[in-house]
Design a protein around this motif. Structure first.
Motif, PDB file in Angstrom:
ATOM      1  N   MET A   1      50.524  21.982  55.967  1.00 18.36           N
ATOM      2  CA  MET A   1      50.576  23.440  56.680  1.00 18.36           C
ATOM      3  C   MET A   1      50.712  24.505  55.660  1.00 18.36           C
ATOM      4  N   THR A   2      51.131  24.548  54.371  1.00 25.50           N
ATOM      5  CA  THR A   2      51.173  25.444  53.513  1.00 25.50           C
ATOM      6  C   THR A   2      50.079  25.564  52.773  1.00 25.50           C
ATOM      7  N   TRP A   3      49.527  24.386  52.812  1.00 25.75           N
ATOM      8  CA  TRP A   3      48.197  24.285  51.982  1.00 25.75           C
ATOM      9  C   TRP A   3      47.212  24.932  52.385  1.00 25.75           C
ATOM     10  N   MET A   4      47.221  24.650  53.958  1.00 26.08           N
ATOM     11  CA  MET A   4      46.078  25.548  54.780  1.00 26.08           C
ATOM     12  C   MET A   4      46.191  26.988  54.576  1.00 26.08           C
ATOM     13  N   VAL A   5      47.320  27.495  54.530  1.00 24.53           N
ATOM     14  CA  VAL A   5      47.842  28.771  54.466  1.00 24.53           C
ATOM     15  C   VAL A   5      47.198  29.361  53.108  1.00 24.53           C
ATOM     16  N   ILE A   6      47.487  28.655  52.019  1.00 28.37           N
ATOM     17  CA  ILE A   6      47.103  28.986  50.678  1.00 28.37           C
ATOM     18  C   ILE A   6      45.597  28.791  50.649  1.00 28.37           C
ATOM     19  N   ARG A   7      44.944  27.912  51.040  1.00 25.55           N
ATOM     20  CA  ARG A   7      43.433  27.979  51.128  1.00 25.55           C
ATOM     21  C   ARG A   7      42.793  29.032  51.736  1.00 25.55           C
ATOM     22  N   LEU A   8      43.439  29.067  52.950  1.00 22.70           N
ATOM     23  CA  LEU A   8      42.943  30.661  53.699  1.00 22.70           C
ATOM     24  C   LEU A   8      43.045  31.962  52.878  1.00 22.70           C
ATOM     25  N   VAL A   9      44.177  32.043  52.228  1.00 21.49           N
ATOM     26  CA  VAL A   9      44.354  33.185  51.397  1.00 21.49           C
ATOM     27  C   VAL A   9      43.333  33.319  50.389  1.00 21.49           C
ATOM     28  N   LEU A  10      43.271  32.158  49.651  1.00 25.64           N
ATOM     29  CA  LEU A  10      42.387  31.922  48.487  1.00 25.64           C
ATOM     30  C   LEU A  10      40.980  32.295  49.030  1.00 25.64           C
ATOM     31  N   SER A  11      40.327  31.648  50.162  1.00 26.39           N
ATOM     32  CA  SER A  11      39.398  31.714  50.714  1.00 26.39           C
ATOM     33  C   SER A  11      38.947  33.392  51.052  1.00 26.39           C
ATOM     34  N   LEU A  12      39.996  34.157  51.524  1.00 28.90           N
ATOM     35  CA  LEU A  12      39.836  35.539  51.755  1.00 28.90           C
ATOM     36  C   LEU A  12      39.654  36.445  50.567  1.00 28.90           C
ATOM     37  N   ALA A  13      40.619  35.809  49.637  1.00 30.58           N
ATOM     38  CA  ALA A  13      40.482  36.650  48.319  1.00 30.58           C
ATOM     39  C   ALA A  13      39.208  36.398  47.709  1.00 30.58           C
ATOM     40  N   LEU A  14      38.356  35.273  47.794  1.00 30.44           N
ATOM     41  CA  LEU A  14      37.157  35.192  47.203  1.00 30.44           C
ATOM     42  C   LEU A  14      36.101  35.899  47.999  1.00 30.44           C
ATOM     43  N   ILE A  15      36.304  36.125  49.129  1.00 31.91           N
ATOM     44  CA  ILE A  15      35.270  36.971  49.862  1.00 31.91           C
ATOM     45  C   ILE A  15      35.465  38.543  49.691  1.00 31.91           C
ATOM     46  N   ALA A  16      36.599  38.753  49.416  1.00 29.48           N
ATOM     47  CA  ALA A  16      36.928  40.154  49.187  1.00 29.48           C
ATOM     48  C   ALA A  16      36.182  40.484  47.637  1.00 29.48           C
ATOM     49  N   GLY A  17      36.543  39.510  46.754  1.00 24.55           N
ATOM     50  CA  GLY A  17      36.052  39.558  45.392  1.00 24.55           C
ATOM     51  C   GLY A  17      34.381  39.757  45.491  1.00 24.55           C
ATOM     52  N   VAL A  18      33.663  38.886  45.924  1.00 25.64           N
ATOM     53  CA  VAL A  18      32.357  38.937  46.311  1.00 25.64           C
ATOM     54  C   VAL A  18      31.823  40.347  46.939  1.00 25.64           C
ATOM     55  N   LEU A  19      32.385  40.804  47.780  1.00 24.54           N
ATOM     56  CA  LEU A  19      32.321  41.991  48.686  1.00 24.54           C
ATOM     57  C   LEU A  19      32.433  43.124  47.632  1.00 24.54           C
ATOM     58  N   TRP A  20      33.567  43.362  46.829  1.00 21.38           N
ATOM     59  CA  TRP A  20      33.861  44.064  46.069  1.00 21.38           C
ATOM     60  C   TRP A  20      32.582  44.307  44.870  1.00 21.38           C
ATOM     61  N   PHE A  21      32.533  43.082  44.405  1.00 19.69           N
ATOM     62  CA  PHE A  21      31.317  42.912  43.127  1.00 19.69           C
ATOM     63  C   PHE A  21      29.839  43.566  43.788  1.00 19.69           C
ATOM     64  N   ALA A  22      29.771  43.189  45.103  1.00 25.97           N
ATOM     65  CA  ALA A  22      28.315  43.457  45.642  1.00 25.97           C
ATOM     66  C   ALA A  22      28.340  45.067  45.850  1.00 25.97           C
ATOM     67  N   ALA A  23      29.272  45.620  46.352  1.00 21.46           N
ATOM     68  CA  ALA A  23      29.555  47.236  46.536  1.00 21.46           C
ATOM     69  C   ALA A  23      29.361  47.823  44.934  1.00 21.46           C
ATOM     70  N   GLY A  24      29.799  47.326  44.159  1.00 21.14           N
ATOM     71  CA  GLY A  24      29.657  47.862  42.608  1.00 21.14           C
ATOM     72  C   GLY A  24      28.163  47.952  42.241  1.00 21.14           C
ATOM     73  N   VAL A  25      27.631  46.530  42.401  1.00 19.63           N
ATOM     74  CA  VAL A  25      26.138  46.529  42.127  1.00 19.63           C
ATOM     75  C   VAL A  25      25.336  47.315  42.962  1.00 19.63           C
ATOM     76  N   ALA A  26      25.524  47.613  44.197  1.00 20.86           N
ATOM     77  CA  ALA A  26      24.929  48.602  45.113  1.00 20.86           C
ATOM     78  C   ALA A  26      24.988  49.954  44.663  1.00 20.86           C
ATOM     79  N   ARG A  27      26.447  50.348  44.187  1.00 26.50           N
ATOM     80  CA  ARG A  27      26.595  51.732  43.761  1.00 26.50           C
ATOM     81  C   ARG A  27      25.846  52.128  42.419  1.00 26.50           C
ATOM     82  N   LYS A  28      25.742  50.948  41.596  1.00 24.44           N
ATOM     83  CA  LYS A  28      25.184  51.362  40.428  1.00 24.44           C
ATOM     84  C   LYS A  28      23.734  51.383  40.549  1.00 24.44           C
ATOM     85  N   ARG A  29      23.032  50.922  41.482  1.00 22.89           N
ATOM     86  CA  ARG A  29      21.468  51.049  41.688  1.00 22.89           C
ATOM     87  C   ARG A  29      21.300  52.044  42.593  1.00 22.89           C
ATOM     88  N   GLY A  30      22.411  52.787  43.174  1.00 23.27           N
ATOM     89  CA  GLY A  30      21.915  54.015  44.209  1.00 23.27           C
ATOM     90  C   GLY A  30      21.547  53.504  45.572  1.00 23.27           C
TER      91      GLY A  30
END
Length: 127
Positions: free
Chosen positions: A1-30
């Motif tokens: 059960m705890t492994w599922m929660v950890i995997r869920l949190v890590l997956s959400l963190a990965l998605i948030a990181g990708v979105l943050w990176f994409a927003a930074g690239v979009a901002r630099k390109r205007g």
């Protein structure tokens, strides 16, 4: 059960990181930012797939007609007359909370939803 929660949190963190990176690239390109050179002052639907727009481009005010296939220059008008007409129209409308046009183009824009519903109604009503 705890492994599922950890995997869920890590997956959400990965998605948030990708979105943050994409927003930074979009901002630099205007991307997603208007440069202030082109402004749609007013737009009026004329039919199912046609509209007339008043557009300000680098100080010039143009009236253009648009369909799904083309955009046609209809006239060039005096910018001061357009500014006065827009100011009169805004003064005639009841004051809304917040700055006028503060929500323009966002999900919370009432005019955008009204236009969307009327377009949807036009496409779904049998004639």
């Amino acid at each position: 059960m705890t492994w599922m929660v950890i995997r869920l949190v890590l997956s959400l963190a990965l998605i948030a990181g990708v979105l943050w990176f994409a927003a930074g690239v979009a901002r630099k390109r205007g991307l997603g930012q208007g440069n202030g050179l082109i402004e749609v002052v007013a737009r009026q639907r004329m039919g199912r797939a046609s509209s007339v727009s008043v557009v300000r481009i680098a100080g010039r005010v143009l009236v253009v007609g648009s369909t799904e296939e083309q955009v046609t220059l209809l006239a060039e008008v005096d910018g001061d007359a357009v500014a006065e007409a827009v100011a009169e129209q805004r003064a005639a409308q009841p004051a809304m909370a917040g700055a006028p046009g503060a929500l323009a183009g966002s999900v919370f824009d009432r005019d955008g939803w009204t236009t969307f519903v009327s377009q949807l109604r036009d496409r779904t009503v049998r004639r």
